[in-house]
Design an enzyme around this catalytic site. Structure first.
Site, short mmCIF file in Angstrom:
data_model
loop_
_atom_site.label_atom_id
_atom_site.label_comp_id
_atom_site.label_asym_id
_atom_site.label_seq_id
_atom_site.Cartn_x
_atom_site.Cartn_y
_atom_site.Cartn_z
N ASP A 133 0.91 -1.15 0.08
CA ASP A 133 0.17 -0.10 0.00
C ASP A 133 0.90 1.09 -0.03
O ASP A 133 1.95 1.41 0.86
CB ASP A 133 -0.97 0.07 1.31
CG ASP A 133 -2.00 1.09 1.11
OD1 ASP A 133 -2.25 1.47 0.16
OD2 ASP A 133 -2.52 1.33 2.26
N HIS A 204 -9.29 -2.05 -8.10
CA HIS A 204 -9.09 -0.87 -7.23
C HIS A 204 -8.25 0.31 -7.79
O HIS A 204 -8.36 1.37 -7.71
CB HIS A 204 -8.66 -1.30 -5.86
CG HIS A 204 -8.34 0.02 -4.84
ND1 HIS A 204 -9.43 1.03 -4.52
CD2 HIS A 204 -7.23 0.37 -4.19
CE1 HIS A 204 -9.03 1.78 -3.75
NE2 HIS A 204 -7.69 1.67 -3.47
C1 HEM Z 1 -9.67 -0.90 2.69
C2 HEM Z 1 -9.46 0.01 1.87
C3 HEM Z 1 -8.19 0.05 0.97
C4 HEM Z 1 -7.32 -0.74 0.71
C5 HEM Z 1 -6.96 -1.91 1.28
C6 HEM Z 1 -6.55 -0.11 -0.26
C7 HEM Z 1 -5.30 -0.80 -0.92
C8 HEM Z 1 -4.60 -0.35 -1.94
C9 HEM Z 1 -3.59 -0.85 -2.66
C10 HEM Z 1 -3.06 -2.25 -2.34
C11 HEM Z 1 -3.06 -0.04 -3.84
C12 HEM Z 1 -2.05 -0.19 -4.72
C13 HEM Z 1 -0.72 0.19 -4.47
C14 HEM Z 1 -0.51 1.89 -4.03
O1 HEM Z 1 -0.23 2.36 -4.95
O2 HEM Z 1 -0.76 2.18 -2.95
C15 HEM Z 1 -4.00 1.23 -3.63
C16 HEM Z 1 -3.57 2.36 -4.33
C17 HEM Z 1 -4.62 3.39 -4.45
N1 HEM Z 1 -5.56 3.81 -3.43
FE1 HEM Z 1 -6.17 2.45 -2.29
N2 HEM Z 1 -7.09 0.99 -0.74
C18 HEM Z 1 -7.99 1.42 0.04
C19 HEM Z 1 -9.04 2.29 -0.03
C20 HEM Z 1 -8.81 3.55 -0.68
C21 HEM Z 1 -9.56 4.73 -0.62
C22 HEM Z 1 -10.86 4.84 0.30
C23 HEM Z 1 -8.96 5.71 -1.57
C24 HEM Z 1 -9.38 6.95 -1.95
C25 HEM Z 1 -10.72 7.45 -1.86
C26 HEM Z 1 -7.93 5.17 -2.15
C27 HEM Z 1 -7.00 5.61 -2.90
C28 HEM Z 1 -5.96 5.05 -3.73
C29 HEM Z 1 -5.07 5.69 -4.54
C30 HEM Z 1 -5.30 7.15 -5.09
C31 HEM Z 1 -4.27 4.68 -5.16
C32 HEM Z 1 -3.31 5.03 -6.13
C33 HEM Z 1 -3.78 4.70 -7.61
C34 HEM Z 1 -2.77 5.10 -8.79
O3 HEM Z 1 -2.50 6.11 -8.93
O4 HEM Z 1 -2.34 4.21 -9.42
N3 HEM Z 1 -7.82 3.75 -1.44
N4 HEM Z 1 -4.82 0.99 -2.56
#
Ligand code: HEM
Length: 293
Positions: A133, A204
């Site tokens: 993450d 996601h």
């Molecule tokens: C249980 C809730 C969540 C989990 C387990 C989760 C997990 C992850 C994972 C594993 C990634 C891929 C690696 C990274 O770039 O960090 C990611 C990317 C991302 N997540 Fe989440 N996330 C969650 C909730 C959210 C929420 C609520 C938002 C915003 C409203 C969010 C926004 C983002 C963004 C902006 C990225 C990067 C996307 C990109 O530009 O490639 N995430 N998340």
């Protein structure tokens, strides 16, 4: 660049504790808040003020809105406003216990502790599902530009706005998914964190790809896994200069743009949702001059 709470920019610590406080009815929080400002270093303790607290003080910061509620098929995104948010950051869990006592004593005249959530770094920065993450987080100067207000004058510059949601994972659902289903729901391969091209639009990282928004929707995410007797999940924490990026992403996650909801909702759900304003620092303490203090 005006001074900011440095804990926001730093990597997440080994252990942390998130505390929320409500105002005790009939009390004036002014003196207590002044003491908190003096004691906060912005590094081992990051502070966010909620809208209800600002209004009690007769102050308002227009960017600090109410956290939005979303409802879609099988999806509920709640809004659970509260007055004060404290993020204690440490390398030793015992230190958090003692810091919690000090903090609660300091605030006792005006604030009542509402929730305590223990969080930790897992496997070098992975969510409890095993996925890394924070990979696409901005870094260095870019992170500063994303997270901190500038050009709005003394008292506001160096401040930040944070969206906080406690997500509760359901591991009976997640563990029943095949490896491929899990990878497709995140959009990255768990084994090597490689971004996968050929994944459903519900993945996601397809929902939240920061460059795919107009304007681009960058966030500085500082989320941490949490667990206690009630369950476990991710404490989602995202800093920004406004809530525009977060709201654009959340809308796309719940399917408001195109009817496709984020595959994350198949095994996890948010049980809280709050917005806070994180004041800047001045002379080693929180700068509350934007509130007229
Ligand atoms: C249980 C809730 C969540 C989990 C387990 C989760 C997990 C992850 C994972 C594993 C990634 C891929 C690696 C990274 O770039 O960090 C990611 C990317 C991302 N997540 Fe989440 N996330 C969650 C909730 C959210 C929420 C609520 C938002 C915003 C409203 C969010 C926004 C983002 C963004 C902006 C990225 C990067 C996307 C990109 O530009 O490639 N995430 N998340």
């Amino acid at each position: 660049m005006a001074a900011y709470q440095t804990g926001i920019l730093q990597e997440v610590p080994s252990v942390a504790r998130y505390l929320t406080f409500s105002l005790i009815a009939g009390t004036n929080p002014l003196e207590t808040l002044r003491r908190l400002a003096e004691q906060s270093d912005g590094q081992s303790l990051v502070i966010g003020l909620g809208r209800s607290l600002l209004l009690t003080l007769g102050a308002e910061i227009s960017t600090l809105k109410n956290f939005p509620v979303h409802v879609a098929a099988g999806i509920e995104v709640p809004s659970t406003p509260t007055a004060l948010w404290c993020w204690l950051r440490a390398e030793d869990r015992g230190d958090l216990v003692h810091q919690t006592h000090q903090l609660c004593d300091l605030l006792a005249d005006a604030f009542e502790c509402e929730s305590v959530l223990d969080a930790f770094k897992h496997a070098g920065g992975r969510d409890l599902t095993g996925y890394e993450d924070g990979t696409e987080n901005p870094e260095g100067e870019e992170a500063i530009n994303v997270a901190f207000v500038r050009g709005e004058g003394a008292g506001m510059d160096g401040s930040s706005f944070v969206a906080v949601q406690t997500w509760l994972h359901d591991f009976s659902l997640f563990n029943a998914m095949t490896q491929e289903q899990q990878d497709n729901s995140i959009g990255r391969r768990k084994s090597d964190n490689e971004e996968l091209d050929d994944v459903p639009l519900s993945a996601h990282v397809k929902r939240t790809a920061q460059e795919d928004f107009t304007p681009e929707a960058f966030l500085l995410r500082r989320s941490m896994p949490w667990s206690d007797a009630s369950g476990e999940g991710l404490q989602f924490v995202a800093f920004d200069r406004s809530f525009d990026s977060f709201e654009a992403q959340l809308k796309r996650m719940v399917g408001e743009d195109d009817g496709i909801s984020d595959a994350l909702f198949r095994f996890t759900r948010p049980i809280t949702g709050c917005y806070f304003w994180c004041p800047p620092m001045k002379a080693g303490q929180l700068d509350l001059s934007a509130l007229g203090l």
